[in-house]
Write a protein that holds these residues in place. Structure first.
Motif: not given
Length: 120
Positions: A5, A19, A21, A35, A93-94
């Motif tokens: 990420a 963002l 990923c 996500w 977070y992914c």
């Protein structure tokens, strides 16, 4: 599946961030990328997911402000975040699985997370 990420940072209320990923590894092709975010002292919250089969899904708190997109040729998922609010501050977070799930417990593969801070 390895997930990387990127794109977090500091932004003022009303601003935007993007963002990304990237998924890699022998099993990464065709998998869903999702996500999540986690604010201090809170549970991990579903943000967005794209499934080629089922469509795109958003969490209630981000729907209408965040837009997810995916490049299947590169196994990447991008999250465009607009109209950011202080309550969007979290580590993002992914995660990856074979389908979209709104519960974090379904996922075994996670990226390291990227911090998004929205100042008021």
């Amino acid at each position: 599946v390895q997930l990387q990420a990127s794109g977090g940072g500091l932004v003022q209320t009303g601003g935007s961030l993007r963002l990304s990923c990237a998924a890699s590894g022998p099993a990464s092709g065709g998998r869903v990328i999702t996500w999540f975010r986690q604010a201090p002292g809170k549970d991990r919250e579903f943000v967005a997911c794209i499934s080629n089969r089922d469509g795109t899904f958003y969490g209630d708190s981000v729907s209408g402000r965040f837009t997810a997109s995916r490049d299947n040729t590169k196994n990447t998922m991008t999250l465009q975040m607009n109209s950011l609010k202080p309550e969007d501050t979290a580590v993002y977070y992914c995660a990856s699985d074979v389908a979209c799930h709104r519960s974090a417990g379904w996922y075994d593969d996670w990226g390291r997370g990227t911090l998004v801070t929205v100042s008021s």
